[in-house]
Design an enzyme around this catalytic site. Structure first.
Site, mmCIF file in Angstrom:
data_model
loop_
_atom_site.group_PDB
_atom_site.id
_atom_site.type_symbol
_atom_site.label_atom_id
_atom_site.label_comp_id
_atom_site.label_asym_id
_atom_site.label_seq_id
_atom_site.Cartn_x
_atom_site.Cartn_y
_atom_site.Cartn_z
ATOM 1 N N CYS A 115 7.128 -23.634 -33.781
ATOM 2 C CA CYS A 115 8.121 -24.003 -33.424
ATOM 3 C C CYS A 115 9.624 -23.537 -34.271
ATOM 4 O O CYS A 115 11.239 -23.513 -33.651
ATOM 5 C CB CYS A 115 8.425 -25.621 -33.369
ATOM 6 N N HIS A 256 15.278 -28.579 -34.124
ATOM 7 C CA HIS A 256 13.974 -28.780 -33.065
ATOM 8 C C HIS A 256 13.916 -30.134 -32.429
ATOM 9 O O HIS A 256 14.060 -31.304 -32.680
ATOM 10 C CB HIS A 256 13.027 -28.437 -33.713
ATOM 11 N N ASN A 286 8.984 -31.337 -26.397
ATOM 12 C CA ASN A 286 8.820 -30.581 -27.617
ATOM 13 C C ASN A 286 7.880 -29.739 -27.162
ATOM 14 O O ASN A 286 6.037 -29.381 -26.812
ATOM 15 C CB ASN A 286 7.736 -30.989 -28.608
#
Ligand code: ACO
Length: 334
Positions: A115, A256, A286
């Protein structure tokens, strides 16, 4: 004359198909209520079967190039961050995207930082540009996370979605446009918190590895959660302190997009107001390396992000890796 690096444009691609919490209720033992309460996620987008990471990356990149006003012939470096590459691990997804965009004969490669990938790429683009080696760098975060998710594991399948985001980073002599600062780091001590065990040199592809489902992402959710809150908060405190800024100086805090509770805990710890914090987790889940550029694109497309606005990016991911970046948006407002 000193040469700085500036973010000239942003673009994203979101696949059509929506996987809602109600859909997931039919697949695993979960409820919409549990997912919303624990994660804030209502739905995520899933790539079509025929749609690859490079297909999504190329679409996001094409938009970013168009919006940058820079001719694609002038792009001299193509970088892709992904943990779900088209192939394991050759050719790189960056090479395939370059071919799809008809940008050939340039340096192109992938990085793997989960990520944190997009902010890692930002630091690489900045270094290449400031050293004078490159002028226009295309950076892409693209993930077909659904290709490594076990849709019988309720602990992970509710979290992830697919998508891509991209930006053009260009040389400028105007310091006001320049990326201000980037902090990026990693600690392999926590490598087992988030892992796709196979295929790889530890577990080469074979029937046994498939039987054990080692090709799917495995996560220590609770441990990752706690470390994420700590790391994300610390990261912001450090980068703001280094640059003599306060949280209140930041119009767009773009963390994030992993879990609303993580974002809320970090935002509260930093004293951020709701309107400063960019949220897309509810609709995209996500999307790993694509999460930050998809979020930037969201505020760009809604008209919230104006030329010159300061952005604070903050991310963490498998590795473990983490990174933060402070930069103005140097593209034209929508
Ligand atoms: N539906 C219903 N119940 C569930 C589900 C589900 N989907 N998933 C887990 N549970 C149950 C568990 O089995 C457990 O039950 P038990 O108490 O009977 O054992 C209970 O819920 C609590 O489980 P926890 O794992 O403690 O739940 P938690 O509140 O930590 O939420 C979650 C789990 C959402 C995964 C959370 O830990 C999280 O978001 N962690 C961070 C994950 C993350 O950000 N990962 C991405 C990193 S970025 C990258 O690089 C990809």
């Amino acid at each position: 004359m000193a040469q700085y690096a500036a973010m000239r444009s942003i673009g994203a691609y979101v696949p059509k198909k929506i996987l809602s919490n109600t859909d997931l209720e039919k697949m695993v033992d979960t409820t919409d209520e549990w997912i919303v309460k624990r994660t804030g996620i209502k739905e995520r987008h899933i790539a079509a079967e025929h749609e690859s990471t490079s297909d999504m990356g190329a679409k996001a990149a094409s938009l970013a190039i168009e919006r940058s006003g820079i001719a694609k012939e002038d792009i001299d470096l193509v970088l892709c961050a992904t943990v779900t590459p088209d192939y394991f691990n050759m050719p790189s997804t960056a090479c395939i995207i370059s071919k799809k965009l008809d940008i050939t004969n340039v340096q192109a490669f992938d990085i793997s930082a989960a990520c944190s990938g997009f902010v890692y790429l930002l630091s690489i683009a900045k270094a290449f540009i400031e050293s004078g080696m490159k002028k226009n760098v295309l950076i892409i975060g693209a993930e077909k996370f659904s290709s490594i998710v076990d849709y019988t594991d309720r602990g992970t399948c509710i979290l992830f979605g697919d998508g891509a985001g991209a930006a053009v980073i260009s040389a400028t002599s105007d310091k006001k446009e320049a990326i201000v600062d980037i902090h990026a780091s990693a600690d392999g001590t926590y490598a087992d918190f988030l892992v796709t065990p196979a295929p790889g040199s530890v577990h080469p592809a074979n029937q046994k590895m498939l039987d054990k489902k080692l090709n799917f992402v495995q996560m220590k959710g609770n441990e990752t959660f706690k470390l994420a809150v700590k790391t994300l908060t610390q990261d912001v405190i450090e980068i703001l302190h280094t640059n003599n800024l306060q949280a209140s100086d930041i119009p767009h805090f773009i963390p994030h997009q992993a879990n609303y509770r993580i974002i809320k805990a970090v935002g509260d710890a930093l004293g951020m107001k709701d309107e400063q914090v960019v949220l897309t987790v509810q609709k995209y889940g996500n999307t790993s390396a694509a999460s930050i550029p998809m979020a930037i694109n969201d505020i760009y497309e809604s008209g919230r992000l104006k030329k010159g606005d300061l952005m604070l990016l903050d991310t963490f991911g498998g590795g473990l890796t983490w990174a933060s970046a402070l930069l103005p948006f140097a593209g034209a407002s929508k």
